[in-house]
Design an enzyme around this catalytic site. Sequence first.
Site, PDB file in Angstrom:
ATOM      1  N   ASN A  36     -11.074 -11.524  29.393  1.00  0.00           N
ATOM      2  CA  ASN A  36     -11.152 -12.230  28.111  1.00  0.00           C
ATOM      3  C   ASN A  36     -12.314 -11.744  27.252  1.00  0.00           C
ATOM      4  OD1 ASN A  36      -9.038 -13.576  29.212  1.00  0.00           O
ATOM      5  ND2 ASN A  36     -10.107 -15.519  29.543  1.00  0.00           N
TER       6      ASN A  36
ATOM      7  N   LYS B 165      -3.168  -7.562  18.517  1.00  0.00           N
ATOM      8  CA  LYS B 165      -3.360  -6.114  18.424  1.00  0.00           C
ATOM      9  C   LYS B 165      -2.322  -5.392  17.590  1.00  0.00           C
ATOM     10  CE  LYS B 165      -5.599  -6.525  22.659  1.00  0.00           C
ATOM     11  NZ  LYS B 165      -4.996  -7.873  22.624  1.00  0.00           N
TER      12      LYS B 165
ATOM     13  N   SER C  89       0.764  -5.096  27.746  1.00  0.00           N
ATOM     14  CA  SER C  89       0.301  -4.703  26.409  1.00  0.00           C
ATOM     15  C   SER C  89      -0.166  -3.252  26.402  1.00  0.00           C
ATOM     16  CB  SER C  89      -0.840  -5.626  25.950  1.00  0.00           C
ATOM     17  OG  SER C  89      -1.889  -5.638  26.903  1.00  0.00           O
TER      18      SER C  89
ATOM     19  N   ASN D 168      11.185  11.974  -7.978  1.00  0.00           N
ATOM     20  CA  ASN D 168      10.810  10.585  -7.728  1.00  0.00           C
ATOM     21  C   ASN D 168       9.400  10.450  -7.169  1.00  0.00           C
ATOM     22  OD1 ASN D 168      13.381   9.764  -8.525  1.00  0.00           O
ATOM     23  ND2 ASN D 168      14.191   9.996  -6.443  1.00  0.00           N
TER      24      ASN D 168
ATOM     25  N   LYS E  78      16.340  14.528 -10.806  1.00  0.00           N
ATOM     26  CA  LYS E  78      15.336  13.565 -10.361  1.00  0.00           C
ATOM     27  C   LYS E  78      14.095  14.171  -9.736  1.00  0.00           C
ATOM     28  CE  LYS E  78      16.719   9.375  -9.744  1.00  0.00           C
ATOM     29  NZ  LYS E  78      16.114   8.187 -10.265  1.00  0.00           N
TER      30      LYS E  78
ATOM     31  N   SER F  18      16.494  13.720  -5.528  1.00  0.00           N
ATOM     32  CA  SER F  18      17.622  12.873  -5.153  1.00  0.00           C
ATOM     33  C   SER F  18      18.687  13.746  -4.502  1.00  0.00           C
ATOM     34  CB  SER F  18      18.182  12.208  -6.409  1.00  0.00           C
ATOM     35  OG  SER F  18      19.532  11.871  -6.225  1.00  0.00           O
TER      36      SER F  18
ATOM     37  N   TYR G 226      -9.221 -18.751  25.639  1.00  0.00           N
ATOM     38  CA  TYR G 226      -8.229 -17.667  25.564  1.00  0.00           C
ATOM     39  C   TYR G 226      -6.828 -18.188  25.875  1.00  0.00           C
ATOM     40  CZ  TYR G 226      -5.626 -13.414  26.498  1.00  0.00           C
ATOM     41  OH  TYR G 226      -4.680 -12.428  26.461  1.00  0.00           O
TER      42      TYR G 226
ATOM     43  N   GLU H 149       5.855   4.624  -4.421  1.00  0.00           N
ATOM     44  CA  GLU H 149       6.752   3.505  -4.105  1.00  0.00           C
ATOM     45  C   GLU H 149       6.544   3.030  -2.669  1.00  0.00           C
ATOM     46  OE1 GLU H 149      10.870   4.414  -5.176  1.00  0.00           O
ATOM     47  OE2 GLU H 149      10.119   5.460  -6.941  1.00  0.00           O
TER      48      GLU H 149
ATOM     49  N   THR I 259      -1.690  -5.239 -22.729  1.00  0.00           N
ATOM     50  CA  THR I 259      -1.682  -6.575 -22.129  1.00  0.00           C
ATOM     51  C   THR I 259      -0.229  -7.027 -22.244  1.00  0.00           C
ATOM     52  OG1 THR I 259      -2.136  -7.713 -24.207  1.00  0.00           O
ATOM     53  CG2 THR I 259      -4.058  -7.122 -22.887  1.00  0.00           C
ATOM     54  N   HIS I 260       0.256  -7.745 -21.258  1.00  0.00           N
ATOM     55  CA  HIS I 260       1.679  -8.148 -21.202  1.00  0.00           C
ATOM     56  C   HIS I 260       2.597  -6.934 -21.250  1.00  0.00           C
ATOM     57  CE1 HIS I 260       0.138 -12.189 -22.321  1.00  0.00           C
ATOM     58  NE2 HIS I 260      -0.607 -11.506 -23.167  1.00  0.00           N
TER      59      HIS I 260
ATOM     60  N   GLN J  36      -2.881 -11.885  22.716  1.00  0.00           N
ATOM     61  CA  GLN J  36      -2.533 -10.482  22.924  1.00  0.00           C
ATOM     62  C   GLN J  36      -1.749  -9.942  21.719  1.00  0.00           C
ATOM     63  OE1 GLN J  36      -1.550  -8.872  26.914  1.00  0.00           O
ATOM     64  NE2 GLN J  36       0.545  -8.784  26.151  1.00  0.00           N
TER      65      GLN J  36
END
Length: 456
Positions: A110, A325, A23, A285, A283, A277, A317, A290, A155-156, A322
Amino acid sequence: MAKMWAGRTDGATEKIADDFNSSIHFDNRMYKEDITGSMVHGEMLAKQGIISHEDAEALRDGLAGILEDLETGKLAIDMECEDIHMFVEAVLTQRLGDVGKRLHTARSRNDQVALDIRMYLRGQIDEISQLVRTLLDTLTQKAETYKAAIMPGYTHLQRAQPITFGHHLMAYAMMLLRDLERLADCRKRMNQSPIGCCALAGTTYPIDREYEAKNLGFDGVCRNSLDGVSDRDFCVELLSALSVLMMHLSRFSEEVILWCSWEFQFVSLSDAYTTGSSIMPQKKNADMAELIRGKTGRVYGDLMALLTTLKGLPLAYNKDMQEDKESIFDGVDTVKMCLQVFTGMLATMTANPQNMKRAAQKGFINATDLADYLVKKGLPFRSAYQISGQLVALCIQENTVLDELPMEIYQKYCELFDTDLYEAIALETCVAKRTSQGGTSVASVEEQIQYVRSQI
Ligand code: ARG
């Protein structure tokens, strides 16, 4: 490198088994916590008469030397070692001989690894909290700038009632304040020391766990040694808190993406936080937003991975642990990056109040205020609601808006209408009159800004 655990077996493992088991390529980031923990462990052993004071001093100097050499680049981490704990102990033993071999008395990897992760993550929580505070600071500044900028509230995703951009921004500030609380709450339970739980059962040596806990900045000790070495709740809690935080950044990002679309044109992002783009020359962006929205899925994935890893584990343990992490490290790294990018993007973002206002003028967004006008003149709300609805339908048919409908028409629908109506349904009035606590009026938004500032 010879296995430190060779004895029961000859330690001659296959290379593929070593690579699989190792690890160090991801736990090496905890070298400082590992060394600090070991320094205090050595001190405690001497204080309790388990090793001599001379040995403890040699261990402390040896460990300090390793830390310094790692930080100055004089010593490189040997990726052939199994993990960071083995690496530090191996170098210490190379440098000190037999004295180095005394360090691991009354300790196991441990409890050592459990200690290191807790120490590492509490530092990460502090860093992340600071980044959230910086974002909150930027957010309150923007809210201050745009506290009177009228925009449609939705709303919506349908225009609902007029609000201010400052009010909208402050909604996110409240979410982020809760995120700060969640992080602090998680830190509190994380900050209990597992060192001294040893492999699982505690130890026959007369150790002083409180001493180690105190000297390593913990609030207390884990009270059951089996639990102390197998508990990863604090990782799950942190990933949950980070998932909620990312969910907030993702919702905010989604709005930024919408707002800078040509359809909305409510905000524009600085060139420094946008991309173009390769084929479409027009463009610009919102890739940062995103990606933050996208990376939210990744942090949720980290949480799910860890929960799934833990769900079937018997005490105490198991090597499965392991796997904690990579999930938790990926979670904290991703969140830290997203917070910094988001803050930069927000700080350099400008709003377009004219477009926001224009959008607010078109959607009968003041229909509630029209109904409220009649209510204030004595009509029951349901009747007022119905009349207002009919007037909206008429406007749609006549291709006009409530603000431009002549009074003769209003009075045909209800004689309570009078010339003070136009003032009452003006967007500015709709916003200014919403002085209720938490509402959209400038005074209320100012109060929200003050509150958030007092909390950071
Ligand atoms: N590298 C291990 C981990 O990350 C350290 C603990 C190893 N303990 C053991 N009994 N094999 O979990």
